[in-house]
Enzyme design. Structure first.
Site, PDB file in Angstrom:
ATOM      1  N   SER A 160       0.689  -1.115  -0.123  1.00  0.00           N
ATOM      2  CA  SER A 160      -0.008   0.132  -0.088  1.00  0.00           C
ATOM      3  C   SER A 160       0.924   1.430   0.022  1.00  0.00           C
ATOM      4  O   SER A 160       1.627   1.532  -0.913  1.00  0.00           O
ATOM      5  CB  SER A 160      -0.821  -0.049   1.218  1.00  0.00           C
ATOM      6  OG  SER A 160      -2.141   0.955   0.949  1.00  0.00           O
ATOM      7  N   ASP A 255      -9.286  -5.736  -4.797  1.00  0.00           N
ATOM      8  CA  ASP A 255      -8.570  -4.321  -4.356  1.00  0.00           C
ATOM      9  C   ASP A 255      -8.952  -3.340  -5.170  1.00  0.00           C
ATOM     10  O   ASP A 255      -8.444  -3.509  -6.635  1.00  0.00           O
ATOM     11  CB  ASP A 255      -7.102  -4.587  -3.853  1.00  0.00           C
ATOM     12  CG  ASP A 255      -6.544  -3.234  -3.506  1.00  0.00           C
ATOM     13  OD1 ASP A 255      -7.365  -2.388  -3.263  1.00  0.00           O
ATOM     14  OD2 ASP A 255      -5.335  -3.223  -3.436  1.00  0.00           O
ATOM     15  N   HIS A 288      -7.529  -5.913  -0.216  1.00  0.00           N
ATOM     16  CA  HIS A 288      -6.172  -5.075  -0.312  1.00  0.00           C
ATOM     17  C   HIS A 288      -5.594  -5.686   1.025  1.00  0.00           C
ATOM     18  O   HIS A 288      -6.362  -6.140   2.243  1.00  0.00           O
ATOM     19  CB  HIS A 288      -7.052  -3.643   0.130  1.00  0.00           C
ATOM     20  CG  HIS A 288      -5.703  -2.830   0.188  1.00  0.00           C
ATOM     21  ND1 HIS A 288      -4.612  -2.599  -0.799  1.00  0.00           N
ATOM     22  CD2 HIS A 288      -5.181  -2.151   1.140  1.00  0.00           C
ATOM     23  CE1 HIS A 288      -3.827  -1.636  -0.459  1.00  0.00           C
ATOM     24  NE2 HIS A 288      -4.167  -1.268   0.794  1.00  0.00           N
TER      25      HIS A 288
END
Length: 314
Positions: A160, A255, A288
């Site tokens: 991320s 995601d 995610h």
């Protein structure tokens, strides 16, 4: 205004980046996902040892040494945690567990980087701390790295916001010849114009990403098309400038950042040509950073093995 009314006004949320961060009018910050830090030490499940090394009054790294490290020199894996630049730490339980698993599976000396967070410390603070940590790791100032690390096999990895950090560092030309590869896991990239199946204008998801980026990076150039968050934007430095030898981009089917990850991998492959190849790996049916929360799942093990193969492949 009465004291009760003033208190109520102070409790008004002025920035809502749930579940990462709530900012109140009073200046109070709430991080709903924050977890108490865990200490370093010996991990019974993997046999990995860890310790913390302070780099400054506000940043540190957590080092991981797998069992049997005395036998040979090992790759060095420098990891940058995610959290939108507003949450997370190298001492967060999920990251501590993840790095124990990575160090053991890769057979690597791992360096988990802790950096300052926004809004207390807006970008580029996290970039600056990460750069200092990488330079420190490359200097082999700690005996675990000096005695057991192979500095000809240095890899960067992050998820991320940490994937964003990896890109940022890999674009720095002073690291050419010093970084063997980078692993971008569900990297946080964005842009003004939606791509793929990203949320369209007016959809809360897209606005949240745009708003969070500009919140953590007040000097953002052209908002969400700032090259630091949109490395494929017009005018962004070309990805042929990546200083590493090889690249792996990991995305997840569930995601909404996956479209940016795919676009980055495709752009890097075009820019760098057929050799060295850019690897794109997609985890199906998960979201995610799923592996942080479901480390024992089949999909998490599959992702871990892909990273291990990338690090071990000569």
């Amino acid at each position: 205004m009465s004291s009760d009314a003033a208190a109520d006004a102070g409790d008004e949320v002025v920035h809502d980046f749930s579940p990462l961060l709530l900012v109140y009018k009073s200046g109070r910050l709430e991080r709903p996902l924050d977890m108490p830090p865990v200490p370093p030490g010996h991990d019974a499940a993997t046999g990995v040892a860890s310790k913390d090394v302070p780099l400054s009054p506000s940043s540190f790294v957590r080092l991981y040494l797998p069992p049997g490290a005395v036998a040979k020199k090992l790759p060095v894996l420098v990891y940058f945690h995610g959290g939108g630049f507003v949450i997370g730490s190298a001492a967060t339980p999920a990251y501590h567990r993840c790095l124990n698993d990575l160090a053991a599976a890769c057979g690597a000396v791992a360096v988990s980087v802790d950096y300052r967070l926004a809004p207390e410390h807006p970008l580029p603070a996290a970039y600056d701390d990460s750069l200092a940590a990488l330079n420190w790791a490359l200097s082999a100032a700690d005996p675990w790295i000096a005695d057991h690390g192979d500095l000809s096999r240095v890899f960067l990895a992050g998820d991320s916001a940490g994937g964003n950090v990896c890109h940022h560092l890999a674009m720095r030309q002073e690291f050419r010849g010093k970084i063997r590869g980078v692993v971008l896991i569900h990297p946080w990239f964005w842009g003004k114009e939606p791509i793929g199946e990203e949320p369209r204008p007016g959809n809360k998801g897209g606005l949240e990403e745009k708003g969070l980026w500009e919140f953590v990076c007040p000097d953002a150039v052209d908002g969400a098309d700032d090259p630091r968050v949109n490395p494929t934007a017009a005018g962004a430095p070309g990805l042929e400038k990546l200083a590493c030898e090889k690249v792996m981009v990991c995305v997840a089917e569930g995601d909404f950042l996956r479209w940016r990850g795919r676009a980055y991998a495709e752009a890097a492959a075009r820019a760098r040509g057929p050799e060295p190849a850019v690897e794109l790996f997609e985890s199906e049916g998960v979201g995610h950073v799923f592996y942080l929360y479901e480390p024992a799942s089949e999909k998490a093990r599959e992702l871990l093995q892909k990273i291990v193969a990338f690090v071990r492949m000569e």
